[in-house]
Design an enzyme around this catalytic site. Structure first.
Site: not given
Ligand code: ASP
Length: 330
Positions: A190, A241-242, A244, A218-221
């Site tokens: 990110t 970052t990384g 999520g 899918r949705v991350g952080d």
């Protein structure tokens, strides 16, 4: 008066008893790289090597009278529009089905924030997130609703799946078990950016195409306020970052800001959040997460689970990459 002092002291003493050992240890174990304690205003930091070009654009905004909010938006737009970057915006690696789906959020010094998630065919999701913040009563809009909103606001549809990203996806399809997204730290990247302007006001932005070959939907952080990004103008700002999923599980960026509120330096706060992730996950294989933080004094810091996380720092005396401290070697 005396009694109140006593009560305060005993409250403090009992609080001290309950400080988890790992936190107490970090606090009494000053982190070596005080180099990052630049104490310069304005200042911009952002994740990974792509942060250098993004910081440059953000800095130009600040120099020409823009706010920290203008700066972070302009900065991360550079990365979103860079088609050679495989993890943000145009050219980002798609989901399992070959669709590029984007997540982004933005937050200013007045605790106003906006976010979009699972947004398709719009090159600059960060600017859509800003519109959500400024022109709707909502914080987050996702999927087709977000796309329709963007089109109404004058954004144009564009195919974000570049030939290079398509080729990589097709190669992945040939090799991999298509039921599972690949767990590979290299698929994450990110851009998160934090800025303080001349007035000392803070803002942040975070934008990504997420985990490559993820499950559709899918949705991350990254678009989640408190997870991928958090700003509290009284204290500081943080972004992540990384992986999520791991960041969401500990409300990562919000935790980092709360730790700075308790008096930890940006780097210490990031380190404690990283330790928390490590404690809460049994399997740390490939679980890379990096946090970045900026406090109200203009001090910056970062920390990651594994080696390899770096960030770009820009102020009026420097413009460079910094390798974050970390806990584990790959
Ligand atoms: N945090 C992002 C996500 O999980 C990806 C990344 O930073 O690499 O979607």
């Amino acid at each position: 008066m005396k009694r109140r002092l006593f009560l305060n002291l005993s409250a403090l003493a009992s609080f001290a008893l309950f400080i988890p050992k790992s936190i107490a240890k970090v606090k009494s174990d000053p982190i070596k790289s005080n180099l990052n304690r630049v104490k310069k205003k304005p200042v911009i930091i952002s994740t990974w090597n792509h942060g250098l070009a993004a910081n440059k654009a953000a800095w130009e905004k600040l120099e020409t009278g823009g706010t920290a909010l203008d700066a972070v938006e302009a900065g991360v737009r550079i990365t979103e529009s860079d088609e050679t970057n495989r993890s943000v915006g145009l050219g980002g690696l798609p989901d399992r089905d070959g669709n590029v789906t984007l997540d982004a959020c933005i937050m200013n010094h007045e605790n106003e924030c906006g976010a979009v998630a699972f947004l398709q065919e719009i090159e600059n999701p960060i600017s859509v997130a800003r519109k959500v913040m400024e022109e709707t009563p909502h914080v987050m809009i996702v999927g087709i609703g977000a796309q329709e909103f963007a089109l109404k606001k004058g954004f144009e549809k564009k195919n974000l799946l570049t030939e290079g990203a398509k080729k990589a996806w097709m190669e992945w399809k040939e090799k991999e078990d298509k039921k599972k997204p690949v767990i590979n730290h290299e698929n994450h990247d990110t851009i998160g950016m934090l800025a303080m302007d001349k007035e000392g006001n803070l803002s942040g932005a975070c934008t990504t195409s997420g985990w490559a070959y993820k499950l559709p939907g899918r949705v991350g952080d990254s678009p989640i306020i408190g997870a991928g990004l958090f700003v509290d103008n009284e204290v500081g700002a943080a972004c992540a970052t990384g992986m999520g999923e791991a960041v969401i599980r500990i409300a990562g960026s919000s935790s980092v800001v709360e730790l700075m509120r308790q008096g930890y330096s940006p780097e210490e706060a990031c380190k404690i959040a990283v330790k928390r992730i490590q404690r809460k996950h049994k399997n740390l294989k490939n679980l890379q997460v990096g946090f970045l933080a900026l406090n109200k004094d203009g001090e910056v810091g970062g920390y990651s689970v594994y080696a390899g996380f770096n960030y770009a720092l820009k102020n009026d005396v420097t413009d460079k990459m910094i390798d974050a401290n970390y806990d584990l070697e790959w």
